[in-house]
Design an enzyme around this catalytic site. Structure first.
Site, PDB file in Angstrom:
ATOM      1  N   SER A 136       0.752  -1.161   0.125  1.00 26.70           N
ATOM      2  CA  SER A 136      -0.015  -0.135   0.184  1.00 26.70           C
ATOM      3  C   SER A 136       0.759   1.148   0.044  1.00 26.70           C
ATOM      4  CB  SER A 136      -0.821  -0.169   1.237  1.00 26.70           C
ATOM      5  OG  SER A 136      -1.770   1.057   1.172  1.00 26.70           O
ATOM      6  N   LYS A 162      -1.131  -0.746  -4.571  1.00 25.41           N
ATOM      7  CA  LYS A 162      -2.323  -0.076  -4.149  1.00 25.41           C
ATOM      8  C   LYS A 162      -1.627   1.263  -3.801  1.00 25.41           C
ATOM      9  CE  LYS A 162      -4.785  -0.079   0.254  1.00 25.41           C
ATOM     10  NZ  LYS A 162      -5.559  -1.059   1.300  1.00 25.41           N
ATOM     11  N   LYS A 164      -2.737   5.040  -2.485  1.00 26.67           N
ATOM     12  CA  LYS A 164      -3.843   5.640  -1.835  1.00 26.67           C
ATOM     13  C   LYS A 164      -4.202   6.976  -2.841  1.00 26.67           C
ATOM     14  CE  LYS A 164      -4.069   3.514   2.003  1.00 26.67           C
ATOM     15  NZ  LYS A 164      -5.304   3.085   2.746  1.00 26.67           N
ATOM     16  N   ASP A 190      -7.097   3.002  -3.373  1.00 18.75           N
ATOM     17  CA  ASP A 190      -7.647   3.237  -2.064  1.00 18.75           C
ATOM     18  C   ASP A 190      -8.199   4.665  -1.550  1.00 18.75           C
ATOM     19  OD1 ASP A 190      -9.071   2.563   0.557  1.00 18.75           O
ATOM     20  OD2 ASP A 190      -7.216   1.863   1.359  1.00 18.75           O
ATOM     21  N   GLU A 215     -10.776   0.821  -3.565  1.00 15.40           N
ATOM     22  CA  GLU A 215     -11.275   0.298  -2.229  1.00 15.40           C
ATOM     23  C   GLU A 215     -12.175   1.650  -1.650  1.00 15.40           C
ATOM     24  OE1 GLU A 215      -7.827  -0.986  -0.273  1.00 15.40           O
ATOM     25  OE2 GLU A 215      -8.791  -1.082   1.477  1.00 15.40           O
ATOM     26  N   ASP A 240     -13.757  -1.879   2.438  1.00 14.70           N
ATOM     27  CA  ASP A 240     -13.010  -1.803   3.516  1.00 14.70           C
ATOM     28  C   ASP A 240     -13.936  -1.493   4.690  1.00 14.70           C
ATOM     29  OD1 ASP A 240     -11.137  -1.472   5.769  1.00 14.70           O
ATOM     30  OD2 ASP A 240      -9.518  -0.682   4.390  1.00 14.70           O
ATOM     31  N   LYS A 264     -10.064  -7.254   7.193  1.00 22.58           N
ATOM     32  CA  LYS A 264      -9.246  -6.909   8.103  1.00 22.58           C
ATOM     33  C   LYS A 264     -10.108  -7.631   9.322  1.00 22.58           C
ATOM     34  CE  LYS A 264      -7.639  -2.655   6.408  1.00 22.58           C
ATOM     35  NZ  LYS A 264      -7.725  -1.116   6.488  1.00 22.58           N
ATOM     36  N   GLY A 292      -4.341  -4.434   6.004  1.00 23.92           N
ATOM     37  CA  GLY A 292      -3.597  -4.245   7.219  1.00 23.92           C
ATOM     38  C   GLY A 292      -3.863  -3.175   7.922  1.00 23.92           C
TER      39      GLY A 292
HETATM   40  O1  OSB Z   1      -7.478   1.422   4.228  1.00 19.65           O
HETATM   41  O2  OSB Z   1      -6.403  -0.213   4.069  1.00 19.65           O
HETATM   42  C1  OSB Z   1      -6.369   0.720   4.772  1.00 19.65           C
HETATM   43  C2  OSB Z   1      -3.326   1.503   6.971  1.00 19.65           C
HETATM   44  C3  OSB Z   1      -3.941   2.050   7.864  1.00 19.65           C
HETATM   45  C4  OSB Z   1      -5.207   1.879   8.014  1.00 19.65           C
HETATM   46  C5  OSB Z   1      -6.118   1.659   6.830  1.00 19.65           C
HETATM   47  C6  OSB Z   1      -5.363   1.236   5.664  1.00 19.65           C
HETATM   48  C7  OSB Z   1      -4.023   1.147   5.653  1.00 19.65           C
HETATM   49  C8  OSB Z   1      -3.337   0.666   4.614  1.00 19.65           C
HETATM   50  C9  OSB Z   1      -2.121   0.089   4.844  1.00 19.65           C
HETATM   51  O3  OSB Z   1      -3.622   0.739   3.451  1.00 19.65           O
HETATM   52  C10 OSB Z   1      -2.086  -1.542   5.080  1.00 19.65           C
HETATM   53  C11 OSB Z   1      -0.796  -2.199   5.498  1.00 19.65           C
HETATM   54  O4  OSB Z   1       0.200  -1.956   4.840  1.00 19.65           O
HETATM   55  O5  OSB Z   1      -0.911  -2.477   6.650  1.00 19.65           O
HETATM   56 MG    MG Z   2      -8.497   0.479   2.877  1.00 20.74          MG
END
Ligand code: OSB
Ligand code: MG
Length: 368
Positions: A136, A162, A164, A190, A215, A240, A264, A292
């Site tokens: 991510s 992925k 953001k 995402d 996402e 999510d 998650k 995650g």
């Molecule tokens: O939305 O998936 C998410 C991290 C913290 C809070 C929300 C998210 C995320 C990530 C990173 O996208 C996920 C990771 O690498 O642990």
């Molecule tokens: Mg997410």
């Protein structure tokens, strides 16, 4: 088994680089750990709640509070009838606080499985010994910075990227990554709820990039809005934040709001509920992948076990330790040919490194 005491440990674990999402930026992974002491041995869990109530309504000091005041006493009241499976029913009366519930259930499950010599993977029904890893990538200040970061992760061997996104950081960065790294790159985005029902035309422009999924584009309560968006755009919609239970997953699938699910365990109240979502999705022909929350090794280990279940058919956000931390709290998880090994030892299969944990500990409290 019986719960004798719980140590709540607050840790500040420095991240290698700041991680920015549409919800904010973090440079230190601030978390609470649940260290359960039972009559059959100890168990560990990392509570996924952020420092701020920005991803969900939970935050780490609230998680510690609800664990201390309600959840740990409730688990102790079970006396000798304590099992990991008994935790969710015993806490069912309490609304929300799923990350706190998940952490207690996971710590008890770890103790239970360590005592019986069984791994999380075996308990959850894993069918793989290693899982494909994605990464991510946070929002950056500049496009060159983003290109350099993505290039580095691809050189590391990550199998999917992925990005953001948020209004103002969407079309251009996605276009540049697609054009630079080619059509074969597994690419998804995402938004962490950053868009609204007024942004559907903007989101439709992303159709040209052949993304695996988008996402959580709009707010978590707006499941119907996601169903409308899913009809309007070609990119598959993946929920999510919205999916907080197997029941919500079933409904969201039925109304067409999600054609892929990010699972998650923390968000849904624990690994037992996470497996139920896996099963609901599998029965409906909906693939899932493991998300995650920037977990250190203690949390990552159990996520890898879950990601080894059969319907986890897309690479997850279960990246290697080195993606996040200079020093992890356990033996580091490493990327080999784009995959990470699923732990096989009893319980979560890894142990905290005491000296590292002590270094990152901000405070500890015992609940007895
Ligand atoms: O939305 O998936 C998410 C991290 C913290 C809070 C929300 C998210 C995320 C990530 C990173 O996208 C996920 C990771 O690498 O642990
Ligand atoms: Mg997410």
């Amino acid at each position: 088994m019986k719960l004798e005491a719980v140590e709540l440990i607050r840790l500040d674990v420095p991240l290698k680089s700041a991680f920015r999402t549409s919800e904010g930026s973090v440079s230190v992974h601030e978390v609470v750990w649940v260290h359960a002491i039972t009559d059959v041995g100890e168990g560990w869990a990392e509570c996924a709640a952020n420092a701020l109530p920005d991803y969900s309504s939970e935050y780490h000091t609230a998680a510690a509070g609800v664990l201390r005041e309600f959840f740990i006493p409730e688990a102790m009241k079970l006396g000798n009838d304590l099992t990991a499976e008994a935790i969710a029913p015993a806490l069912h009366w309490a609304k929300g606080h799923r990350m706190a519930k998940a952490a207690l259930e996971t710590a008890v499950l770890d103790a239970q499985l360590r005592a019986s010599g069984m791994s999380f993977a075996a308990y959850l029904g894993a069918t793989k010994t290693k899982v494909p890893a994605g990464v991510s990538v946070g929002i950056m200040d500049t496009l060159p910075e983003l290109m350099k970061t993505v290039e580095g992760y691809l050189a590391d061997g990550y199998l999917r990227i992925k990005l953001k996104i948020e209004p103002g950081w969407d079309y251009e960065p996605v276009k540049l990554v697609r054009e630079t790294f080619g059509e074969d790159l597994l690419l998804q985005v995402d938004a962490n709820t950053a868009y609204t029902r007024d942004d559907f035309d903007l989101l439709k422009r992303l159709d040209e990039f052949n993304l695996l999924l988008i996402e959580q584009p709009i707010e978590e309560e707006d499941i119907l809005g996601h169903a409308r968006l899913a009809e309007y755009i070609q990119t598959p919609v993946c929920l999510d934040e919205s999916i907080v239970s197997a029941g919500v997953a079933r409904d969201a699938i039925e109304i067409g709001a999600t054609s892929i699910i990010n699972i998650k365990p923390a968000r849904v109240g624990g690994y037992i509920e996470a497996v139920k979502i896996h099963d609901v999705a599998q029965a409906a022909g909906i693939p899932v992948w493991c998300g995650g929350m920037l977990e250190t090794g203690i949390g990552r280990a159990a996520n890898l076990a879950l990601a080894a279940l059969p319907n986890f058919t897309l690479p997850g956000d279960t990246s290697a330790s080195a993606r996040y931390f200079e020093t992890d709290t356990t033996e580091p998880f490493v990327l080999v040919d784009g995959h990470i090994d699923v732990p096989t030892g009893p319980g979560i299969g890894v142990d905290p490194i005491r000296e590292v944990v002590d270094r990152f500990t901000v405070s500890t409290e015992w609940v007895k």
